[in-house]
Scaffold this active site. Structure first.
Site, PDB file in Angstrom:
ATOM      1  N   GLY A  46     -14.938 -71.024 -47.093  1.00  0.00           N
ATOM      2  CA  GLY A  46     -14.919 -72.125 -46.131  1.00  0.00           C
ATOM      3  C   GLY A  46     -14.422 -71.621 -44.788  1.00  0.00           C
ATOM      4  N   GLN A  51     -10.191 -72.520 -36.742  1.00  0.00           N
ATOM      5  CA  GLN A  51      -9.870 -71.109 -37.001  1.00  0.00           C
ATOM      6  C   GLN A  51     -10.550 -70.150 -36.023  1.00  0.00           C
ATOM      7  OE1 GLN A  51     -10.785 -71.736 -41.378  1.00  0.00           O
ATOM      8  NE2 GLN A  51      -9.307 -70.066 -41.499  1.00  0.00           N
ATOM      9  N   CYS A  92      -6.263 -67.833 -47.254  1.00  0.00           N
ATOM     10  CA  CYS A  92      -6.831 -68.330 -46.003  1.00  0.00           C
ATOM     11  C   CYS A  92      -7.241 -67.142 -45.136  1.00  0.00           C
ATOM     12  CB  CYS A  92      -5.798 -69.175 -45.260  1.00  0.00           C
ATOM     13  SG  CYS A  92      -6.422 -69.883 -43.723  1.00  0.00           S
ATOM     14  N   LEU A  93      -8.410 -67.241 -44.533  1.00  0.00           N
ATOM     15  CA  LEU A  93      -8.882 -66.151 -43.665  1.00  0.00           C
ATOM     16  C   LEU A  93      -7.964 -65.957 -42.463  1.00  0.00           C
ATOM     17  CD1 LEU A  93     -12.719 -66.896 -43.780  1.00  0.00           C
ATOM     18  CD2 LEU A  93     -11.515 -65.020 -44.929  1.00  0.00           C
ATOM     19  N   HIS A 134      -8.321 -78.064 -47.923  1.00  0.00           N
ATOM     20  CA  HIS A 134      -7.799 -76.939 -47.138  1.00  0.00           C
ATOM     21  C   HIS A 134      -8.419 -76.937 -45.729  1.00  0.00           C
ATOM     22  CE1 HIS A 134      -6.677 -72.466 -46.888  1.00  0.00           C
ATOM     23  NE2 HIS A 134      -7.556 -72.591 -45.915  1.00  0.00           N
ATOM     24  N   GLU A 135      -9.736 -77.172 -45.660  1.00  0.00           N
ATOM     25  CA  GLU A 135     -10.425 -77.173 -44.353  1.00  0.00           C
ATOM     26  C   GLU A 135     -10.048 -78.406 -43.524  1.00  0.00           C
ATOM     27  OE1 GLU A 135     -11.499 -74.458 -43.800  1.00  0.00           O
ATOM     28  OE2 GLU A 135     -11.981 -73.690 -45.776  1.00  0.00           O
ATOM     29  N   HIS A 138      -6.919 -77.763 -41.772  1.00  0.00           N
ATOM     30  CA  HIS A 138      -7.103 -76.943 -40.562  1.00  0.00           C
ATOM     31  C   HIS A 138      -7.439 -77.823 -39.358  1.00  0.00           C
ATOM     32  CE1 HIS A 138      -6.695 -72.776 -41.741  1.00  0.00           C
ATOM     33  NE2 HIS A 138      -7.576 -72.878 -42.729  1.00  0.00           N
TER      34      HIS A 138
END
Ligand code: GNR
Ligand code: NI
Length: 167
Positions: A46, A51, A92-93, A134-135, A138
């Site tokens: 995702g 981000q 997480c990226l 999670h997204e 963000h």
């Protein structure tokens, strides 16, 4: 197409709250394509626009093993979440190399727009439900490490700052 730069925790821009998309136009479709390319290249399951320092409510997700089931969520709204919770080991990226357990509702019901600006609803469970939540966090400027203890958060910040210096 373009690969976008992913912000690293604890960059202050990750804490910005994204604004709703007013019109799903070619600019937004280009953003979706770039987010997808960046997510697949990372690789991740995702990616939220926040981000990549774009503060609009756009998310791409692909939780398939085959990496060919792109889901686009524009202006996502949470309609319902289950009382029952599940713990999942998240990463997480924007926080590379860090994985830890987070407890969230096991199932969610969503409404969002697709890349054509059409409204759709989605029932999610398991990994997809984790990823959506999670997204969505963000987009609100929240990173999964904020669910961890203050001590762990401090340790992760120290580790990330060292990692950034080494790059
Ligand atoms: O690639 C990702 N994997 C992942 C694993 C467990 C829980 C959440 C995620 S999302 C993450 C990509 C990312 O950082 N999205 O914001
Ligand atoms: Ni993330």
């Amino acid at each position: 197409m373009a690969l976008l730069n992913i912000l690293n925790y604890p960059d202050s821009r990750l804490y910005k709250k994204a604004k709703p998309v007013a019109v799903v136009d070619e600019r937004i479709r280009q953003l979706v394509r770039d987010l997808a390319e960046t997510m697949y290249a990372a690789p991740g399951i995702g990616l939220a626009a926040t981000q990549v320092d774009v503060h609009e409510r756009v998310v791409v997700i692909d939780v398939s093993d085959t990496r060919d089931q792109l889901q686009v969520l524009i202006n996502p709204e949470l309609l319902w979440s289950s009382e029952d919770k599940k713990v999942f080991e998240e990463g997480c990226l924007s926080v590379p190399g860090i994985y830890d357990k987070v407890e969230r509702p096991d199932r969610v019901k969503m409404r969002a727009l697709n890349e054509r600006g059409e409204s759709f609803e989605l029932n999610a469970e398991g990994l997809l439900a984790v990823c959506i939540q999670h997204e969505m966090d963000h987009l609100l400027g929240k990173i999964f490490v904020e669910y961890l203890s203050p001590l762990k958060q401090t340790r992760i910040k120290t580790k990330m700052k060292k990692l950034m210096k080494a790059m």
